[in-house]
Structures are given as structure tokens and as C-alpha cells.
Design an enzyme around this catalytic site. Sequence first.
Site, mmCIF file in Angstrom:
data_model
loop_
_atom_site.group_PDB
_atom_site.id
_atom_site.type_symbol
_atom_site.label_atom_id
_atom_site.label_comp_id
_atom_site.label_asym_id
_atom_site.label_seq_id
_atom_site.Cartn_x
_atom_site.Cartn_y
_atom_site.Cartn_z
ATOM 1 N N THR A 168 0.902 -1.158 0.000
ATOM 2 C CA THR A 168 0.000 0.000 0.000
ATOM 3 C C THR A 168 0.928 1.191 0.000
ATOM 4 O O THR A 168 2.103 1.035 0.293
ATOM 5 C CB THR A 168 -0.852 -0.031 1.293
ATOM 6 O OG1 THR A 168 -1.961 -0.889 1.094
ATOM 7 C CG2 THR A 168 -1.366 1.329 1.727
ATOM 8 N N VAL A 197 -13.723 -3.788 1.276
ATOM 9 C CA VAL A 197 -13.104 -2.517 1.633
ATOM 10 C C VAL A 197 -12.147 -2.779 2.788
ATOM 11 O O VAL A 197 -12.520 -3.434 3.770
ATOM 12 C CB VAL A 197 -14.165 -1.472 2.038
ATOM 13 C CG1 VAL A 197 -13.509 -0.199 2.545
ATOM 14 C CG2 VAL A 197 -15.073 -1.161 0.850
ATOM 15 N N GLY A 198 -10.927 -2.291 2.650
ATOM 16 C CA GLY A 198 -9.930 -2.517 3.702
ATOM 17 C C GLY A 198 -9.867 -1.351 4.671
ATOM 18 O O GLY A 198 -10.797 -0.539 4.788
ATOM 19 N N HIS A 221 -2.172 -5.924 7.079
ATOM 20 C CA HIS A 221 -3.386 -6.714 6.899
ATOM 21 C C HIS A 221 -4.614 -5.899 7.314
ATOM 22 O O HIS A 221 -4.834 -5.626 8.504
ATOM 23 C CB HIS A 221 -3.287 -8.002 7.723
ATOM 24 C CG HIS A 221 -4.475 -8.881 7.558
ATOM 25 N ND1 HIS A 221 -5.315 -9.193 8.594
ATOM 26 C CD2 HIS A 221 -4.982 -9.486 6.459
ATOM 27 C CE1 HIS A 221 -6.288 -9.980 8.141
ATOM 28 N NE2 HIS A 221 -6.098 -10.171 6.852
ATOM 29 N N GLY A 222 -5.402 -5.504 6.311
ATOM 30 C CA GLY A 222 -6.477 -4.541 6.527
ATOM 31 C C GLY A 222 -7.492 -4.942 7.574
ATOM 32 O O GLY A 222 -7.935 -4.118 8.382
HETATM 33 N N1 ASP Z 1 -3.944 -2.361 4.296
HETATM 34 C C1 ASP Z 1 -4.189 -2.693 2.913
HETATM 35 C C2 ASP Z 1 -5.497 -3.424 2.822
HETATM 36 O O1 ASP Z 1 -5.714 -4.332 3.578
HETATM 37 C C3 ASP Z 1 -3.119 -3.537 2.323
HETATM 38 C C4 ASP Z 1 -1.738 -3.158 2.677
HETATM 39 O O2 ASP Z 1 -1.485 -2.216 3.370
HETATM 40 O O3 ASP Z 1 -0.847 -3.843 2.235
HETATM 41 O O4 ASP Z 1 -6.277 -3.113 1.968
#
Ligand code: ASP
Length: 308
Positions: A168, A197-198, A221-222
Site C-alpha cells: 500500500t 473494503v480494507g 493486513h487490513g
Molecule cells: N492495508 C491494505 C489493505 O488491507 C493492504 C496493505 O497495506 O498492504 O487493503
Amino acid sequence: MNPVVVVHGGGASCISKDRKERVRQGIAQAATVGYRILQEGGSAVDAVEGAVVALENDPEFNAGCGSVLNVNGEVEMDASIMDGKDLSTGAVSAVRCIANPIKLARLVMEKTPHCFLTDQGAAKFAAAMGIPEIPAEQLVTERSKKHLEKEKLEKGVKKSECQKNLGTVGAVALDCKGNVAYATSTGGIVNKMAGRVGDSPCVGSGGYADNLIGAISTTGHGESILKVNLARLTLFHIEQGKTLEEAADLSLGYMKSRLKGLGGVILVNKTGDWAVKWSSTSMPWAAAKNGKLHSGIDVGETTTTDLP
Ligand code: ASP
């Protein structure tokens, strides 16, 4: 006030050797873009938007072009931004066919009475704001196609859902006037359900900015980040008197022990201190302050150079 900008390119389980150099360059360039905006008198919001646009346009990162694909092989992106001066915030989720979701998030913040638009409503708003629609394929890279194929093949041999390859982009900044801001943008998690949606567009999870405390952008990990409200939790520890590093260690440690969730954070506070911390294997990051650019990818690795 000496301006500061810090950027990240996502918490990751591993980054191949040949990609590392490109990632290093991309992250340094984004920090340089953000810093230049601040030096020219731009606001913290301008700087985080500019830095994140640079990363969205770079296919090495999981945001904008280069976003991971969902289960149907499509790109659906989430983004959010926040101005620490007055806590105004804007976010979009599940958006497709635009190059820079972070620009749309900023328009939600500045041109609507709302904080968050999603899917079709966000698409209509983008069109009304004159944001060009681009062909969906323009956001898809060979790497993201291979990544999805590999993920589908490996489904049976699962690594923990909370620990797979992540990524991200995000930025935090402090401007000359003492205002802080954050921006976070992502394609989410590979092979996600359509409509998932994360954390990244959710203020308090994907980031937070408050002039009274500082600004933070998160990655990882969202679903874990959402459950612990990682961004606001970290700032809470700072409010309680912890240093930026201690606060980050506490909140990332809590997410790991409670949920086995891995991630990373970048932080800046109202006096210009900054920090980067992660519990994933690596996290590309760069910080620009006082004419110097500091950057790294793996634990214990920091390179410092003069800014151009
Ligand atoms: N946090 C993001 C999501 O889960 C992914 C990431 O940061 O790598 O959508």
C-alpha cells in the site's frame, strides 16, 4: 517550523532483489516530491497528496497503476486523506478506472459535505469533478496478473491470511505552519472479494492526522488494522506520553499478539519528530527533513543522502 515528509510503500513479506532497486528509487522520488512542495510553501495536505500521486503512478506499488487484482482479476482501489488543522477528511472505496484515487479522496474532503464516497457514487462524483475515466487495463500490470495467478494456485497451501504479501502507499507531513496531514492509497489485498473494503480508506485505521498530536499512515493486513483501529490507537499512546517509536511498537505489538496481524506505520508529530516501524518482514520508507533524505527497506537498514 522545519517541514518534514515521510512516505511508505507498504509492509511486505519479501521484495525480490531486482524489484528492490526500483522500489528504492520510487520511494525516494515520492519523498522528494513531497518535500519540494513543502519547501515551496505548500501545505501538508498538498505534500501528502503529491507524494502519494507519485507512488500511485509508479507501477511498482500496490496503488493506482500496479494495484493488486481482486478475485475477478479487476482493480478496485481505496484511499483517504486528512488535514490535521481541522480534522477534515475525505475517502473513497472500491473505485475503478481512475489514475489517482487520492485526488478523488481530497475532492471528497474539500468539495462535499461528506467524509466518504464509495463505488458508483464515487464514480459519478469523479466524473462531475472532471476526473478522466481511464481504461481498466491501464491500471493492470503483468506483475499483478502473475501475483493473482500465484495466489489462486497457492490457495490450498495457505500461509496465514494475515501474513501474506502486502503493500500500500502512504505519506505523512508537517508543513512550515505546523499543520500535519496524512494520505493512504491502496489496491487492497490480492484475490480479495469484489467490494471488499480494507482499512486504508477508513479514518482511524488507515491513517489519522491531528495538529494537536501528529499524523500517521498505516499499511498491513487490513482486517487486522480495522479491528484495532491501528492509526488512532498509535496516536492514543502518544497522547498518553509515549514516544513515537514506543507508541508504534505498542500498537503493532498489540495487533500481532491479539490477531497475528502484521503491518507498518509512518509517523510525524507536531514538533517534527518522525518514526517508521513495521512488524512485517520489510517496509520501503523514506523521510525528508533539513535537506536530507533517509530511506530503507529492511530492518536496521538506513541510507542518508542530501536532497537534490
Ligand atoms: N492495508 C491494505 C489493505 O488491507 C493492504 C496493505 O497495506 O498492504 O487493503
